[in-house]
Design a protein around this motif. Structure first.
Motif, mmCIF file in Angstrom:
data_model
loop_
_atom_site.group_PDB
_atom_site.id
_atom_site.type_symbol
_atom_site.label_atom_id
_atom_site.label_comp_id
_atom_site.label_asym_id
_atom_site.label_seq_id
_atom_site.Cartn_x
_atom_site.Cartn_y
_atom_site.Cartn_z
ATOM 1 N N ALA A 41 0.896 -1.146 -0.045
ATOM 2 C CA ALA A 41 0.042 0.046 -0.122
ATOM 3 C C ALA A 41 0.809 1.297 -0.061
ATOM 4 O O ALA A 41 0.676 2.244 -0.609
ATOM 5 N N THR B 9 -1.968 8.341 -4.953
ATOM 6 C CA THR B 9 -1.649 7.582 -3.882
ATOM 7 C C THR B 9 -2.404 7.841 -2.767
ATOM 8 O O THR B 9 -2.119 7.466 -1.578
ATOM 9 N N TRP B 10 -3.497 8.361 -2.900
ATOM 10 C CA TRP B 10 -4.540 8.345 -1.821
ATOM 11 C C TRP B 10 -6.145 8.601 -2.606
ATOM 12 O O TRP B 10 -5.998 9.301 -3.759
ATOM 13 N N GLY B 11 -7.090 8.302 -1.800
ATOM 14 C CA GLY B 11 -8.473 8.842 -2.319
ATOM 15 C C GLY B 11 -9.261 7.495 -3.032
ATOM 16 O O GLY B 11 -8.418 6.489 -3.043
ATOM 17 N N ALA B 12 -10.206 7.479 -3.586
ATOM 18 C CA ALA B 12 -11.131 6.539 -3.936
ATOM 19 C C ALA B 12 -10.541 5.878 -5.219
ATOM 20 O O ALA B 12 -10.544 4.425 -5.239
ATOM 21 N N TYR C 172 -7.148 5.455 -5.712
ATOM 22 C CA TYR C 172 -6.034 4.761 -5.114
ATOM 23 C C TYR C 172 -6.603 3.544 -4.219
ATOM 24 O O TYR C 172 -5.963 2.558 -4.627
ATOM 25 N N LYS C 173 -7.739 3.842 -3.685
ATOM 26 C CA LYS C 173 -8.255 2.474 -2.969
ATOM 27 C C LYS C 173 -8.758 1.440 -4.119
ATOM 28 O O LYS C 173 -8.254 0.248 -3.939
ATOM 29 N N LEU D 201 -5.619 -0.405 -4.944
ATOM 30 C CA LEU D 201 -5.183 -1.264 -4.038
ATOM 31 C C LEU D 201 -5.937 -2.545 -3.794
ATOM 32 O O LEU D 201 -5.475 -3.754 -3.865
ATOM 33 N N GLU D 202 -7.482 -2.413 -4.386
ATOM 34 C CA GLU D 202 -8.067 -3.710 -4.028
ATOM 35 C C GLU D 202 -7.961 -4.658 -5.358
ATOM 36 O O GLU D 202 -8.232 -5.665 -5.278
#
Ligand SMILES: Cc1cc2nc3c(=O)[nH]c(=O)nc-3n(C[C@H](O)[C@H](O)[C@H](O)COP(=O)(O)OP(=O)(O)OC[C@H]3O[C@@H](n4cnc5c(N)ncnc54)[C@H](O)[C@@H]3O)c2cc1C
Ligand code: SF4
Lengths: 208, 556
Positions: free
Chosen positions: B384, B394-397, B399-400, B403-404
């Motif tokens: 992550a 690298t952040w926010g929806a 980014y998520k 990751l998923e």
């Protein structure tokens, strides 16, 4: 003069925003804090180390880093309990950077929006503000803590019900069997059907 | 099982072994099995399999298997004319990275276990001089070392199957290959499409029970972690229990060796150390085996100055600490359409050795091996932190969402390469900084030879071609940059026949001190292609055999 081999310390984050005093964090302390945080979380008691308002702000920031979408985000995963635990444990000392930096951020919140706290803003305003401080220590440290809170062992206070791991498809088991993934699947079936390879039962001379 | 002895410090034992890592573990076992009384001094703790965890925060972020960098700082500089500095906090790993504890770095290593090829031992003769380097032949051949490679296979425990370019072997692998992972299948597919010859990765991990140890259960917390099953063939699992079972080997942990002291005849008499309570002790001994690794063995010799050895013990050649080699490397990352689940099982299952040898047509010295693996992306937090392709959020929806999707769908391909030996690359004593015990800190001076970087870039180009041929959705390179440290600590007490150009002879005996042996990664003359430990241990088995003979003949 004795090295304390049980001492845990912060080795590398890639954020460059780490306070030296984290090195002083003692593992038993962290464990104790983790247990307390888990107990607090389960009994809905207040935080061990965070005040209510700052907890709401930190949680709001975490929730912009890993937002709630059609799947759980930092809020549901319980990142704030990780932050509470870490501040009293292995990241002890980091609050000395976080608290004044949050106060600065809230000063900007008040100046621009007339609100007292970051967590009172809507998502769009929050994202705009975070975009401006993205490279700074407050954001980078909270990003690191949010990711730890999502994906570390639940004993650190976050990763509630292993929701963080479920999100990314990680499963913490000790034993796995092949096939492990899509691309090796066919191979194991083929091997299981084929006669045992002779390769490793005979001396080989493949030199060149 | 015989009980562990407790030897008095003021009575000489046959051997003191300093360090219990990849080499020291072999020395302890071999010498005690041969009937000698052995004391092993290890600065780290004695962790057992049940002490190891899957705790990413403890192991990865707090580095609990290594020394505390606050107590044992190291400094780094690229060139000898520069000032060395402690790398800034948060910059990453210490310049000379190793694990401290019984088993040393064999506890947390990957276990990629390639033999050298015959060519590795005689490249200088084959290719000629390379200016600005101390490029040299080894004082031994592959044929001489082969029986000891086979002992590593069988006694340490290596799984594998022969590959098309392998050097001759006198005995098959003791256990079959570990099961293929998706990264290995992808490497195989891409390499075959390019006409290359992917092969099974030999691994120091048991695929089947062997020597009373169990098989790997594919837990996935392998690189960087200790094995809770004793399936990884660390010396902690494979050698130390057998050493202790002789009843002649005492493992003293928490004991940091400070210096070696000799008598008036120039023979090592005492090994001076701080015990676990910080009290100075001296173990009397008939001979000393220095197996503290390529950083610490050199440092200990440099710290052991005397009137006879003004520049450090056994350093008349001035070669102690010089010729440090890290093994240059490249890393390339890729995402695929379907899940690979690289968080399961060991790191590597397939390798490509088509580019092993130097090809003069490339225009530079060097070669290497390619392997496929998750690298650090099998750990959820580190994935992550840094596993998302450059340029993406690298952040926010979004980014998520990445990751998923991509935690399960990523892999890396590593190019593991040569490093040329140069005197300017070294381990030395920092003139200012001290560690918690007041010893001068390890100072690392290192700048890759241009050929090393060219080799790494060449290997990265091959990695990219393989990943493209395998159908990667997206791939990106870690830019090949000059090394600022590494886990392969090689060359700093090189072996050779010429006492003016080397520290130990072909049997690891210090040229200048008859009862001192240095046996670890420091003895390497050339770097090999990136996986040194199989060779470190083959050399250790061979060294122990010669020491045993010499001791019995009264020649130590
Ligand atoms: C993360 C990682 C992955 C790796 N993966 C691979 C791989 O896949 N394949 C491969 O071939 N190699 C790999 N390596 C490298 C490999 O681990 C080393 O090459 C090998 O362990 C070196 O063996 P050694 O005996 O020279 O030293 P070490 O194994 O480092 O042992 C030295 C020991 O001496 C002790 N010591 C040092 N100084 C003192 C002192 N003053 N007093 C008392 N004790 C002391 C240390 O605590 C340590 O236990 C890896 C290394 C790391 C760090
Ligand atoms: S993957 Fe296998 S060898 Fe590696 S730590 Fe887990 S059980 Fe041990």
């Amino acid at each position: 003069m004795q090295t304390d081999q049980s001492r845990r310390r912060f080795l590398h984050t890639g954020t460059g925003a780490v306070s030296a005093s984290w090195l002083a964090a003692q593992w038993p302390l962290a464990l104790k804090a983790a247990e307390q945080a888990a107990a607090a979380r389960d009994s809905q008691r207040p935080f061990q180390h965070l005040g209510t308002a700052e907890a709401k702000d930190f949680e709001a920031i975490a929730a912009r880093i890993v937002p709630t979408t059609d799947t759980p985000g930092a809020r549901e995963i319980g990142v704030i309990y990780y932050i509470d635990t870490a501040i009293g444990g292995w990241m002890e000392g980091v609050e000395q950077m976080l608290r004044p930096a949050l106060a600065d951020l809230n000063a900007t919140v008040t100046e621009r929006y007339g609100a007292q706290h970051f967590h009172l803003l809507d998502g769009e305003a929050q994202d705009a503000l975070l975009g401006e401080i993205e490279a700074g220590p407050l954001f980078q440290t909270l990003r690191f803590m949010t990711l730890c809170g999502c994906f570390a062992l639940p004993s650190y206070g976050g990763n509630r019900n292993r929701l963080g791991w479920a999100l990314i498809g990680f499963d913490h088991r000790h034993v796995w069997f092949p096939p492990f993934g899509h691309y090796d699947a066919g191979h194991h079936e083929a091997r299981a059907a084929a006669p045992a390879p002779r390769q490793h039962s005979e001396p080989q001379r493949h030199g060149r | 099982m015989a009980g562990s002895p407790t030897y008095p410090t003021r009575e000489a034992v046959d051997f003191v072994v300093i360090g219990s890592g990849a080499a020291g573990g072999v020395m302890a076992r071999e010498l005690s099995v041969a009937g000698f009384n052995v004391v092993v001094l290890e600065q780290g703790p004695y962790r057992r399999a049940h002490d190891f965890t899957h705790d990413e925060i403890g192991v990865v972020f707090q580095g609990e298997l290594s020394l505390d960098p606050a107590e044992h700082p190291q400094t780094f500089r690229a060139r000898p004319e520069q000032n060395a500095e402690v790398p800034p906090q948060g910059a990453g790993l210490p310049p000379a990275w190793y694990a401290a504890g019984v088993g040393g770095s064999s506890v947390h290593f990957t276990g990629n276990y390639w033999r050298f090829r015959p060519v590795d031992f005689k490249e200088r003769s084959l290719l000629g001089e390379i200016e600005g380097t101390t490029f040299a032949d080894w004082p031994l051949t592959y044929e001489e070392l082969e029986p000891y490679y086979t002992r590593v296979d069988w006694e340490i425990g290596v799984s594998g199957a022969p590959g098309p370019f392998d050097p001759p072997r006198s005995r098959p692998y003791p256990v079959p290959p570990l099961p293929l992972k998706s990264s290995g299948a992808i490497l195989e597919r891409g390499a075959k499409a390019l006409g290359l010859h992917p092969q099974v990765a030999p691994m120091a991990i048991l695929s089947k029970p062997h020597n009373g140890r169990p098989a790997c259960i594919h837990c996935g917390f392998c690189l960087g972690f200790g094995c809770e099953m004793n399936a990884k063939s660390s010396t902690l699992a494979a050698m130390i229990p057998q050493a202790e079972a002789t009843g002649r080997c005492e493992i003293r942990t928490g004991c940091t060796v400070m210096r070696l002291e000799h008598d008036e005849r120039g023979r090592i008499r005492d090994v001076v150390y701080l015990d676990e309570n910080g009290v100075e002790q001296a173990q009397r001994t008939r001979a000393a085996v220095l197996s503290a690794n390529g950083a610490e063995s050199a440092r200990l010799l440099l710290l052991s100055q005397s009137a006879q050895h003004p520049d450090g013990m056994a350093n008349g050649s001035g070669m102690v600490g010089k010729n440090l080699m890290f093994n240059a490397h490249s890393a390339t990352h890729a995402w695929f359409e379907e899940p690979l689940n690289e968080f399961k099982s060991v790191q590597c299952t397939r390798i490509v050795h088509d580019f092993y040898e130097t090809d003069p047509k490339r225009g530079f010295y060097g070669g290497g091996g390619i392997d496929a693996r998750p690298l650090v992306n099998s750990w959820p937090i580190l994935f992550a932190m840094g596993g998302i392709a450059p340029g993406l959020p690298t952040w926010g929806a979004e980014y998520k969402r990445l990751l998923e999707r991509y935690f399960t769908r990523n892999m890396s391909v590593l190019g593991n390469c040569t490093s040329l030996a140069m005197e300017r690359n070294s381990i030395s004593l920092d003139p200012e900084l001290k560690d918690v015990f007041g010893r001068p800190a390890v100072r690392v001076t290192y700048e890759d030879h241009p050929d090393d970087l060219a080799t790494a870039r060449f290997m990265q180009d091959q990695s990219v071609a393989i990943l493209e041929a395998a159908g990667a959705q997206r791939l990106w390179r870690d830019e090949v940059r000059p090394s600022t440290g590494g886990p392969h600590l090689l060359g700093t007490c090189r072996m050779g026949d010429d006492p003016d150009r080397s520290v130990v002879d072909r049997y690891h005996r210090a040229h200048e001190v008859n009862n001192l042996f240095v046996v670890d990664g420091s003895n390497f003359v050339t770097s090999g292609r990136g996986q040194p430990t199989m060779t470190i241990q083959a050399l250790a088995f061979r060294a122990a055999e010669h020491m045993t003979k010499a001791a019995r003949a009264g020649e130590i």
